[in-house]
Design an enzyme around this catalytic site. Sequence first.
Site, mmCIF file in Angstrom:
data_model
loop_
_atom_site.group_PDB
_atom_site.id
_atom_site.type_symbol
_atom_site.label_atom_id
_atom_site.label_comp_id
_atom_site.label_asym_id
_atom_site.label_seq_id
_atom_site.Cartn_x
_atom_site.Cartn_y
_atom_site.Cartn_z
ATOM 1 N N GLY A 235 -5.713 0.650 9.100
ATOM 2 C CA GLY A 235 -4.672 0.200 10.033
ATOM 3 C C GLY A 235 -4.416 -1.297 9.916
ATOM 4 O O GLY A 235 -3.637 -1.842 10.675
ATOM 5 N N ARG A 236 -5.128 -1.940 9.012
ATOM 6 C CA ARG A 236 -5.046 -3.396 8.866
ATOM 7 C C ARG A 236 -5.277 -4.060 10.224
ATOM 8 O O ARG A 236 -6.315 -3.812 10.813
ATOM 9 C CB ARG A 236 -3.701 -3.790 8.254
ATOM 10 C CG ARG A 236 -3.841 -4.946 7.320
ATOM 11 C CD ARG A 236 -2.701 -5.145 6.406
ATOM 12 N NE ARG A 236 -1.413 -4.838 6.963
ATOM 13 C CZ ARG A 236 -0.300 -5.508 6.721
ATOM 14 N NH1 ARG A 236 -0.357 -6.558 5.923
ATOM 15 N NH2 ARG A 236 0.848 -5.142 7.220
ATOM 16 N N THR B 194 4.358 2.782 5.525
ATOM 17 C CA THR B 194 2.956 2.348 5.554
ATOM 18 C C THR B 194 2.199 3.258 6.515
ATOM 19 O O THR B 194 2.748 3.648 7.549
ATOM 20 C CB THR B 194 2.791 0.878 6.025
ATOM 21 O OG1 THR B 194 1.433 0.671 6.440
ATOM 22 C CG2 THR B 194 3.691 0.515 7.193
ATOM 23 N N ARG C 156 -17.522 16.107 13.508
ATOM 24 C CA ARG C 156 -17.943 16.569 14.830
ATOM 25 C C ARG C 156 -18.907 17.767 14.719
ATOM 26 O O ARG C 156 -19.863 17.884 15.485
ATOM 27 C CB ARG C 156 -16.726 16.950 15.670
ATOM 28 C CG ARG C 156 -17.023 17.117 17.131
ATOM 29 C CD ARG C 156 -15.752 17.430 17.890
ATOM 30 N NE ARG C 156 -15.025 16.239 18.321
ATOM 31 C CZ ARG C 156 -15.413 15.447 19.320
ATOM 32 N NH1 ARG C 156 -16.537 15.682 19.967
ATOM 33 N NH2 ARG C 156 -14.707 14.409 19.669
ATOM 34 N N THR D 292 6.737 -6.268 1.896
ATOM 35 C CA THR D 292 7.911 -5.747 1.183
ATOM 36 C C THR D 292 9.191 -6.310 1.803
ATOM 37 O O THR D 292 10.136 -6.684 1.098
ATOM 38 C CB THR D 292 7.928 -4.199 1.306
ATOM 39 O OG1 THR D 292 6.660 -3.713 0.890
ATOM 40 C CG2 THR D 292 9.031 -3.586 0.486
ATOM 41 N N GLY E 238 0.840 -1.206 0.000
ATOM 42 C CA GLY E 238 0.000 0.000 0.000
ATOM 43 C C GLY E 238 0.874 1.254 0.000
ATOM 44 O O GLY E 238 1.854 1.321 0.744
ATOM 45 N N VAL F 154 16.900 8.564 -1.164
ATOM 46 C CA VAL F 154 17.758 7.448 -1.606
ATOM 47 C C VAL F 154 18.542 7.867 -2.848
ATOM 48 O O VAL F 154 19.773 7.700 -2.922
ATOM 49 C CB VAL F 154 16.897 6.189 -1.915
ATOM 50 C CG1 VAL F 154 17.710 5.138 -2.656
ATOM 51 C CG2 VAL F 154 16.297 5.610 -0.636
ATOM 52 N N ASP G 224 2.485 -0.322 11.776
ATOM 53 C CA ASP G 224 2.400 -1.671 12.357
ATOM 54 C C ASP G 224 3.711 -2.449 12.250
ATOM 55 O O ASP G 224 3.705 -3.680 12.281
ATOM 56 C CB ASP G 224 1.266 -2.460 11.667
ATOM 57 C CG ASP G 224 1.498 -2.621 10.169
ATOM 58 O OD1 ASP G 224 2.377 -1.934 9.618
ATOM 59 O OD2 ASP G 224 0.793 -3.440 9.549
ATOM 60 N N ARG H 88 1.000 -5.093 -5.140
ATOM 61 C CA ARG H 88 1.193 -6.258 -4.267
ATOM 62 C C ARG H 88 1.397 -7.421 -5.233
ATOM 63 O O ARG H 88 0.542 -7.671 -6.081
ATOM 64 C CB ARG H 88 -0.032 -6.484 -3.387
ATOM 65 C CG ARG H 88 -0.381 -5.263 -2.503
ATOM 66 C CD ARG H 88 -1.504 -5.605 -1.538
ATOM 67 N NE ARG H 88 -2.183 -4.426 -1.028
ATOM 68 C CZ ARG H 88 -1.788 -3.717 0.032
ATOM 69 N NH1 ARG H 88 -0.707 -4.043 0.680
ATOM 70 N NH2 ARG H 88 -2.488 -2.678 0.437
ATOM 71 N N CYS H 89 2.524 -8.099 -5.129
ATOM 72 C CA CYS H 89 2.894 -9.080 -6.161
ATOM 73 C C CYS H 89 2.906 -10.500 -5.612
ATOM 74 O O CYS H 89 3.773 -10.869 -4.815
ATOM 75 C CB CYS H 89 4.266 -8.696 -6.722
ATOM 76 S SG CYS H 89 4.886 -9.847 -7.945
ATOM 77 N N LYS I 81 -25.163 15.118 23.932
ATOM 78 C CA LYS I 81 -26.032 14.340 23.043
ATOM 79 C C LYS I 81 -25.362 13.915 21.740
ATOM 80 O O LYS I 81 -25.974 13.299 20.890
ATOM 81 C CB LYS I 81 -27.305 15.133 22.775
ATOM 82 C CG LYS I 81 -28.061 15.401 24.079
ATOM 83 C CD LYS I 81 -29.537 15.572 23.858
ATOM 84 C CE LYS I 81 -30.306 15.590 25.151
ATOM 85 N NZ LYS I 81 -29.823 16.526 26.167
ATOM 86 N N ASP J 85 5.487 -5.054 5.859
ATOM 87 C CA ASP J 85 6.089 -6.373 6.103
ATOM 88 C C ASP J 85 6.134 -7.274 4.871
ATOM 89 O O ASP J 85 7.075 -8.061 4.711
ATOM 90 C CB ASP J 85 5.451 -7.076 7.313
ATOM 91 C CG ASP J 85 3.935 -7.113 7.243
ATOM 92 O OD1 ASP J 85 3.371 -6.682 6.216
ATOM 93 O OD2 ASP J 85 3.312 -7.586 8.216
ATOM 94 N N ASP K 269 -0.034 2.356 8.405
ATOM 95 C CA ASP K 269 -0.563 1.566 9.522
ATOM 96 C C ASP K 269 0.262 1.668 10.812
ATOM 97 O O ASP K 269 -0.246 1.342 11.891
ATOM 98 C CB ASP K 269 -0.662 0.082 9.128
ATOM 99 C CG ASP K 269 -1.581 -0.139 7.944
ATOM 100 O OD1 ASP K 269 -2.491 0.687 7.743
ATOM 101 O OD2 ASP K 269 -1.391 -1.136 7.217
ATOM 102 N N HIS L 288 -9.851 5.070 1.557
ATOM 103 C CA HIS L 288 -8.549 5.403 0.965
ATOM 104 C C HIS L 288 -8.187 6.878 0.982
ATOM 105 O O HIS L 288 -7.070 7.226 0.585
ATOM 106 C CB HIS L 288 -8.468 4.838 -0.458
ATOM 107 C CG HIS L 288 -8.277 3.349 -0.463
ATOM 108 N ND1 HIS L 288 -9.321 2.489 -0.239
ATOM 109 C CD2 HIS L 288 -7.172 2.585 -0.620
ATOM 110 C CE1 HIS L 288 -8.860 1.241 -0.280
ATOM 111 N NE2 HIS L 288 -7.572 1.276 -0.504
HETATM 112 O O1 F6P Z 1 -1.501 -1.215 4.615
HETATM 113 C C1 F6P Z 1 -2.113 -0.039 4.217
HETATM 114 C C2 F6P Z 1 -3.586 -0.249 4.015
HETATM 115 O O2 F6P Z 1 -4.164 0.985 3.623
HETATM 116 C C3 F6P Z 1 -4.337 -0.819 5.216
HETATM 117 O O3 F6P Z 1 -4.609 0.150 6.191
HETATM 118 C C4 F6P Z 1 -5.561 -1.391 4.554
HETATM 119 O O4 F6P Z 1 -6.077 -2.458 5.316
HETATM 120 C C5 F6P Z 1 -5.040 -1.885 3.237
HETATM 121 O O5 F6P Z 1 -3.822 -1.192 2.994
HETATM 122 C C6 F6P Z 1 -5.977 -1.656 2.064
HETATM 123 O O6 F6P Z 1 -5.381 -2.233 0.961
HETATM 124 P P1 F6P Z 1 -5.890 -1.981 -0.546
HETATM 125 O O7 F6P Z 1 -5.482 -0.593 -0.926
HETATM 126 O O8 F6P Z 1 -5.188 -3.028 -1.322
HETATM 127 O O9 F6P Z 1 -7.378 -2.114 -0.510
#
Ligand code: F6P
Length: 319
Positions: free
Chosen positions: A170-171, A125, A154, A105, A11, A23, A129, A72-73, A214, A103, A127, A249
């Site tokens: 956040g996966r 990422t 809000r 990657t 992602g 880089v 994570d 994603r491969c 409320k 991860d 996330d 997204h």
């Molecule tokens: O890892 C980033 C992320 O945006 C996650 O938060 C989410 O679960 C996932 O990728 C969504 O993936 P895709 O863009 O393939 O739907």
Amino acid sequence: MKKIGVLTSGGDAPGMNAAIRSVVRKAIYHGIEVYGIKYGYQGLIDGDIEKMELGSVGDIIQRGGTKLYSARCEEFKTEEGQLKGIEQMKKHGIEGLIAIGGDGTFMGAKKITEKGYPCIGVPGTIDNDIPGTDFTIGFDTALNTIIDAIDKIRDTATSHERTFIIEVMGRDAGDLALWAGLADGAESIIIPEFDDDFEDIIDRLKRGHDRGKKHSIIIVAEGVGSAVDLGQKIDEAAGLESRVTVLGHTQRGGSPSAADRVLASRLGAYAVDLLLNGQAGRMVGIQQNKLVDHDIVEILNSKHEIDFDMYRLSKELSI
Ligand code: F6P
């Protein structure tokens, strides 16, 4: 080492462009040629590779997404796919690789390193994570995007005295939800790391209602399940007519924050330093504002921990 490659995979995350720029510029500064590999490991297999110059990364530090595209491969998870990738590296004379992503990657980077081609992973990422780093590239920007959205929600929640349930990405990790909830004073934050008592969520709503409050904001991490389902359950239990917003997204896009640009610049340059110092199979990170690096296998075998003190604080502040 005279030629290195760089790719982004998984992602996308705001700040990936700043990392690519770092880089490329750092390598050229040291007299190293850099090759950009498009579409992550898929581009490595397909040989979608081109030489990058100083100008290739001009005017991208402020842009979201990734100039090198991402994918994603599945094929790269196989031995055959990995060997095809190595063949392309040989063909282009690429001796080492910097892989920016999460991860998945790093799993690819580990495989290439095991086949004799040194790789360094850079955590990118939204996330947050990844273990071994306090922050991943993109997290801060995504968090600010969420905050901006919740602030807007809000306003209407207050006007209509409604409860809103907001689902964030956040996966399997609750970091985005926890930080956003704390930053926005949410009544409840529901994350996969803790088994929230459903009764407690309802009690909080009722307590707030009894003291004249409320409208409420409940933040749910996507790893817990669907906010729509939770909304229905809450409505039935508390006799409400809540509204659900899934931010989706939008959280992945946008111009990177200053914090993400700086983080990406530091991590990208450090990854180049490691490669040039003969390191392989490492992941760079930041801990207590210091650049660090860890064995990528250790990172893949450990689990990111959420900050329990922050979670407890969020509960204490939303009594
Ligand atoms: O890892 C980033 C992320 O945006 C996650 O938060 C989410 O679960 C996932 O990728 C969504 O993936 P895709 O863009 O393939 O739907």
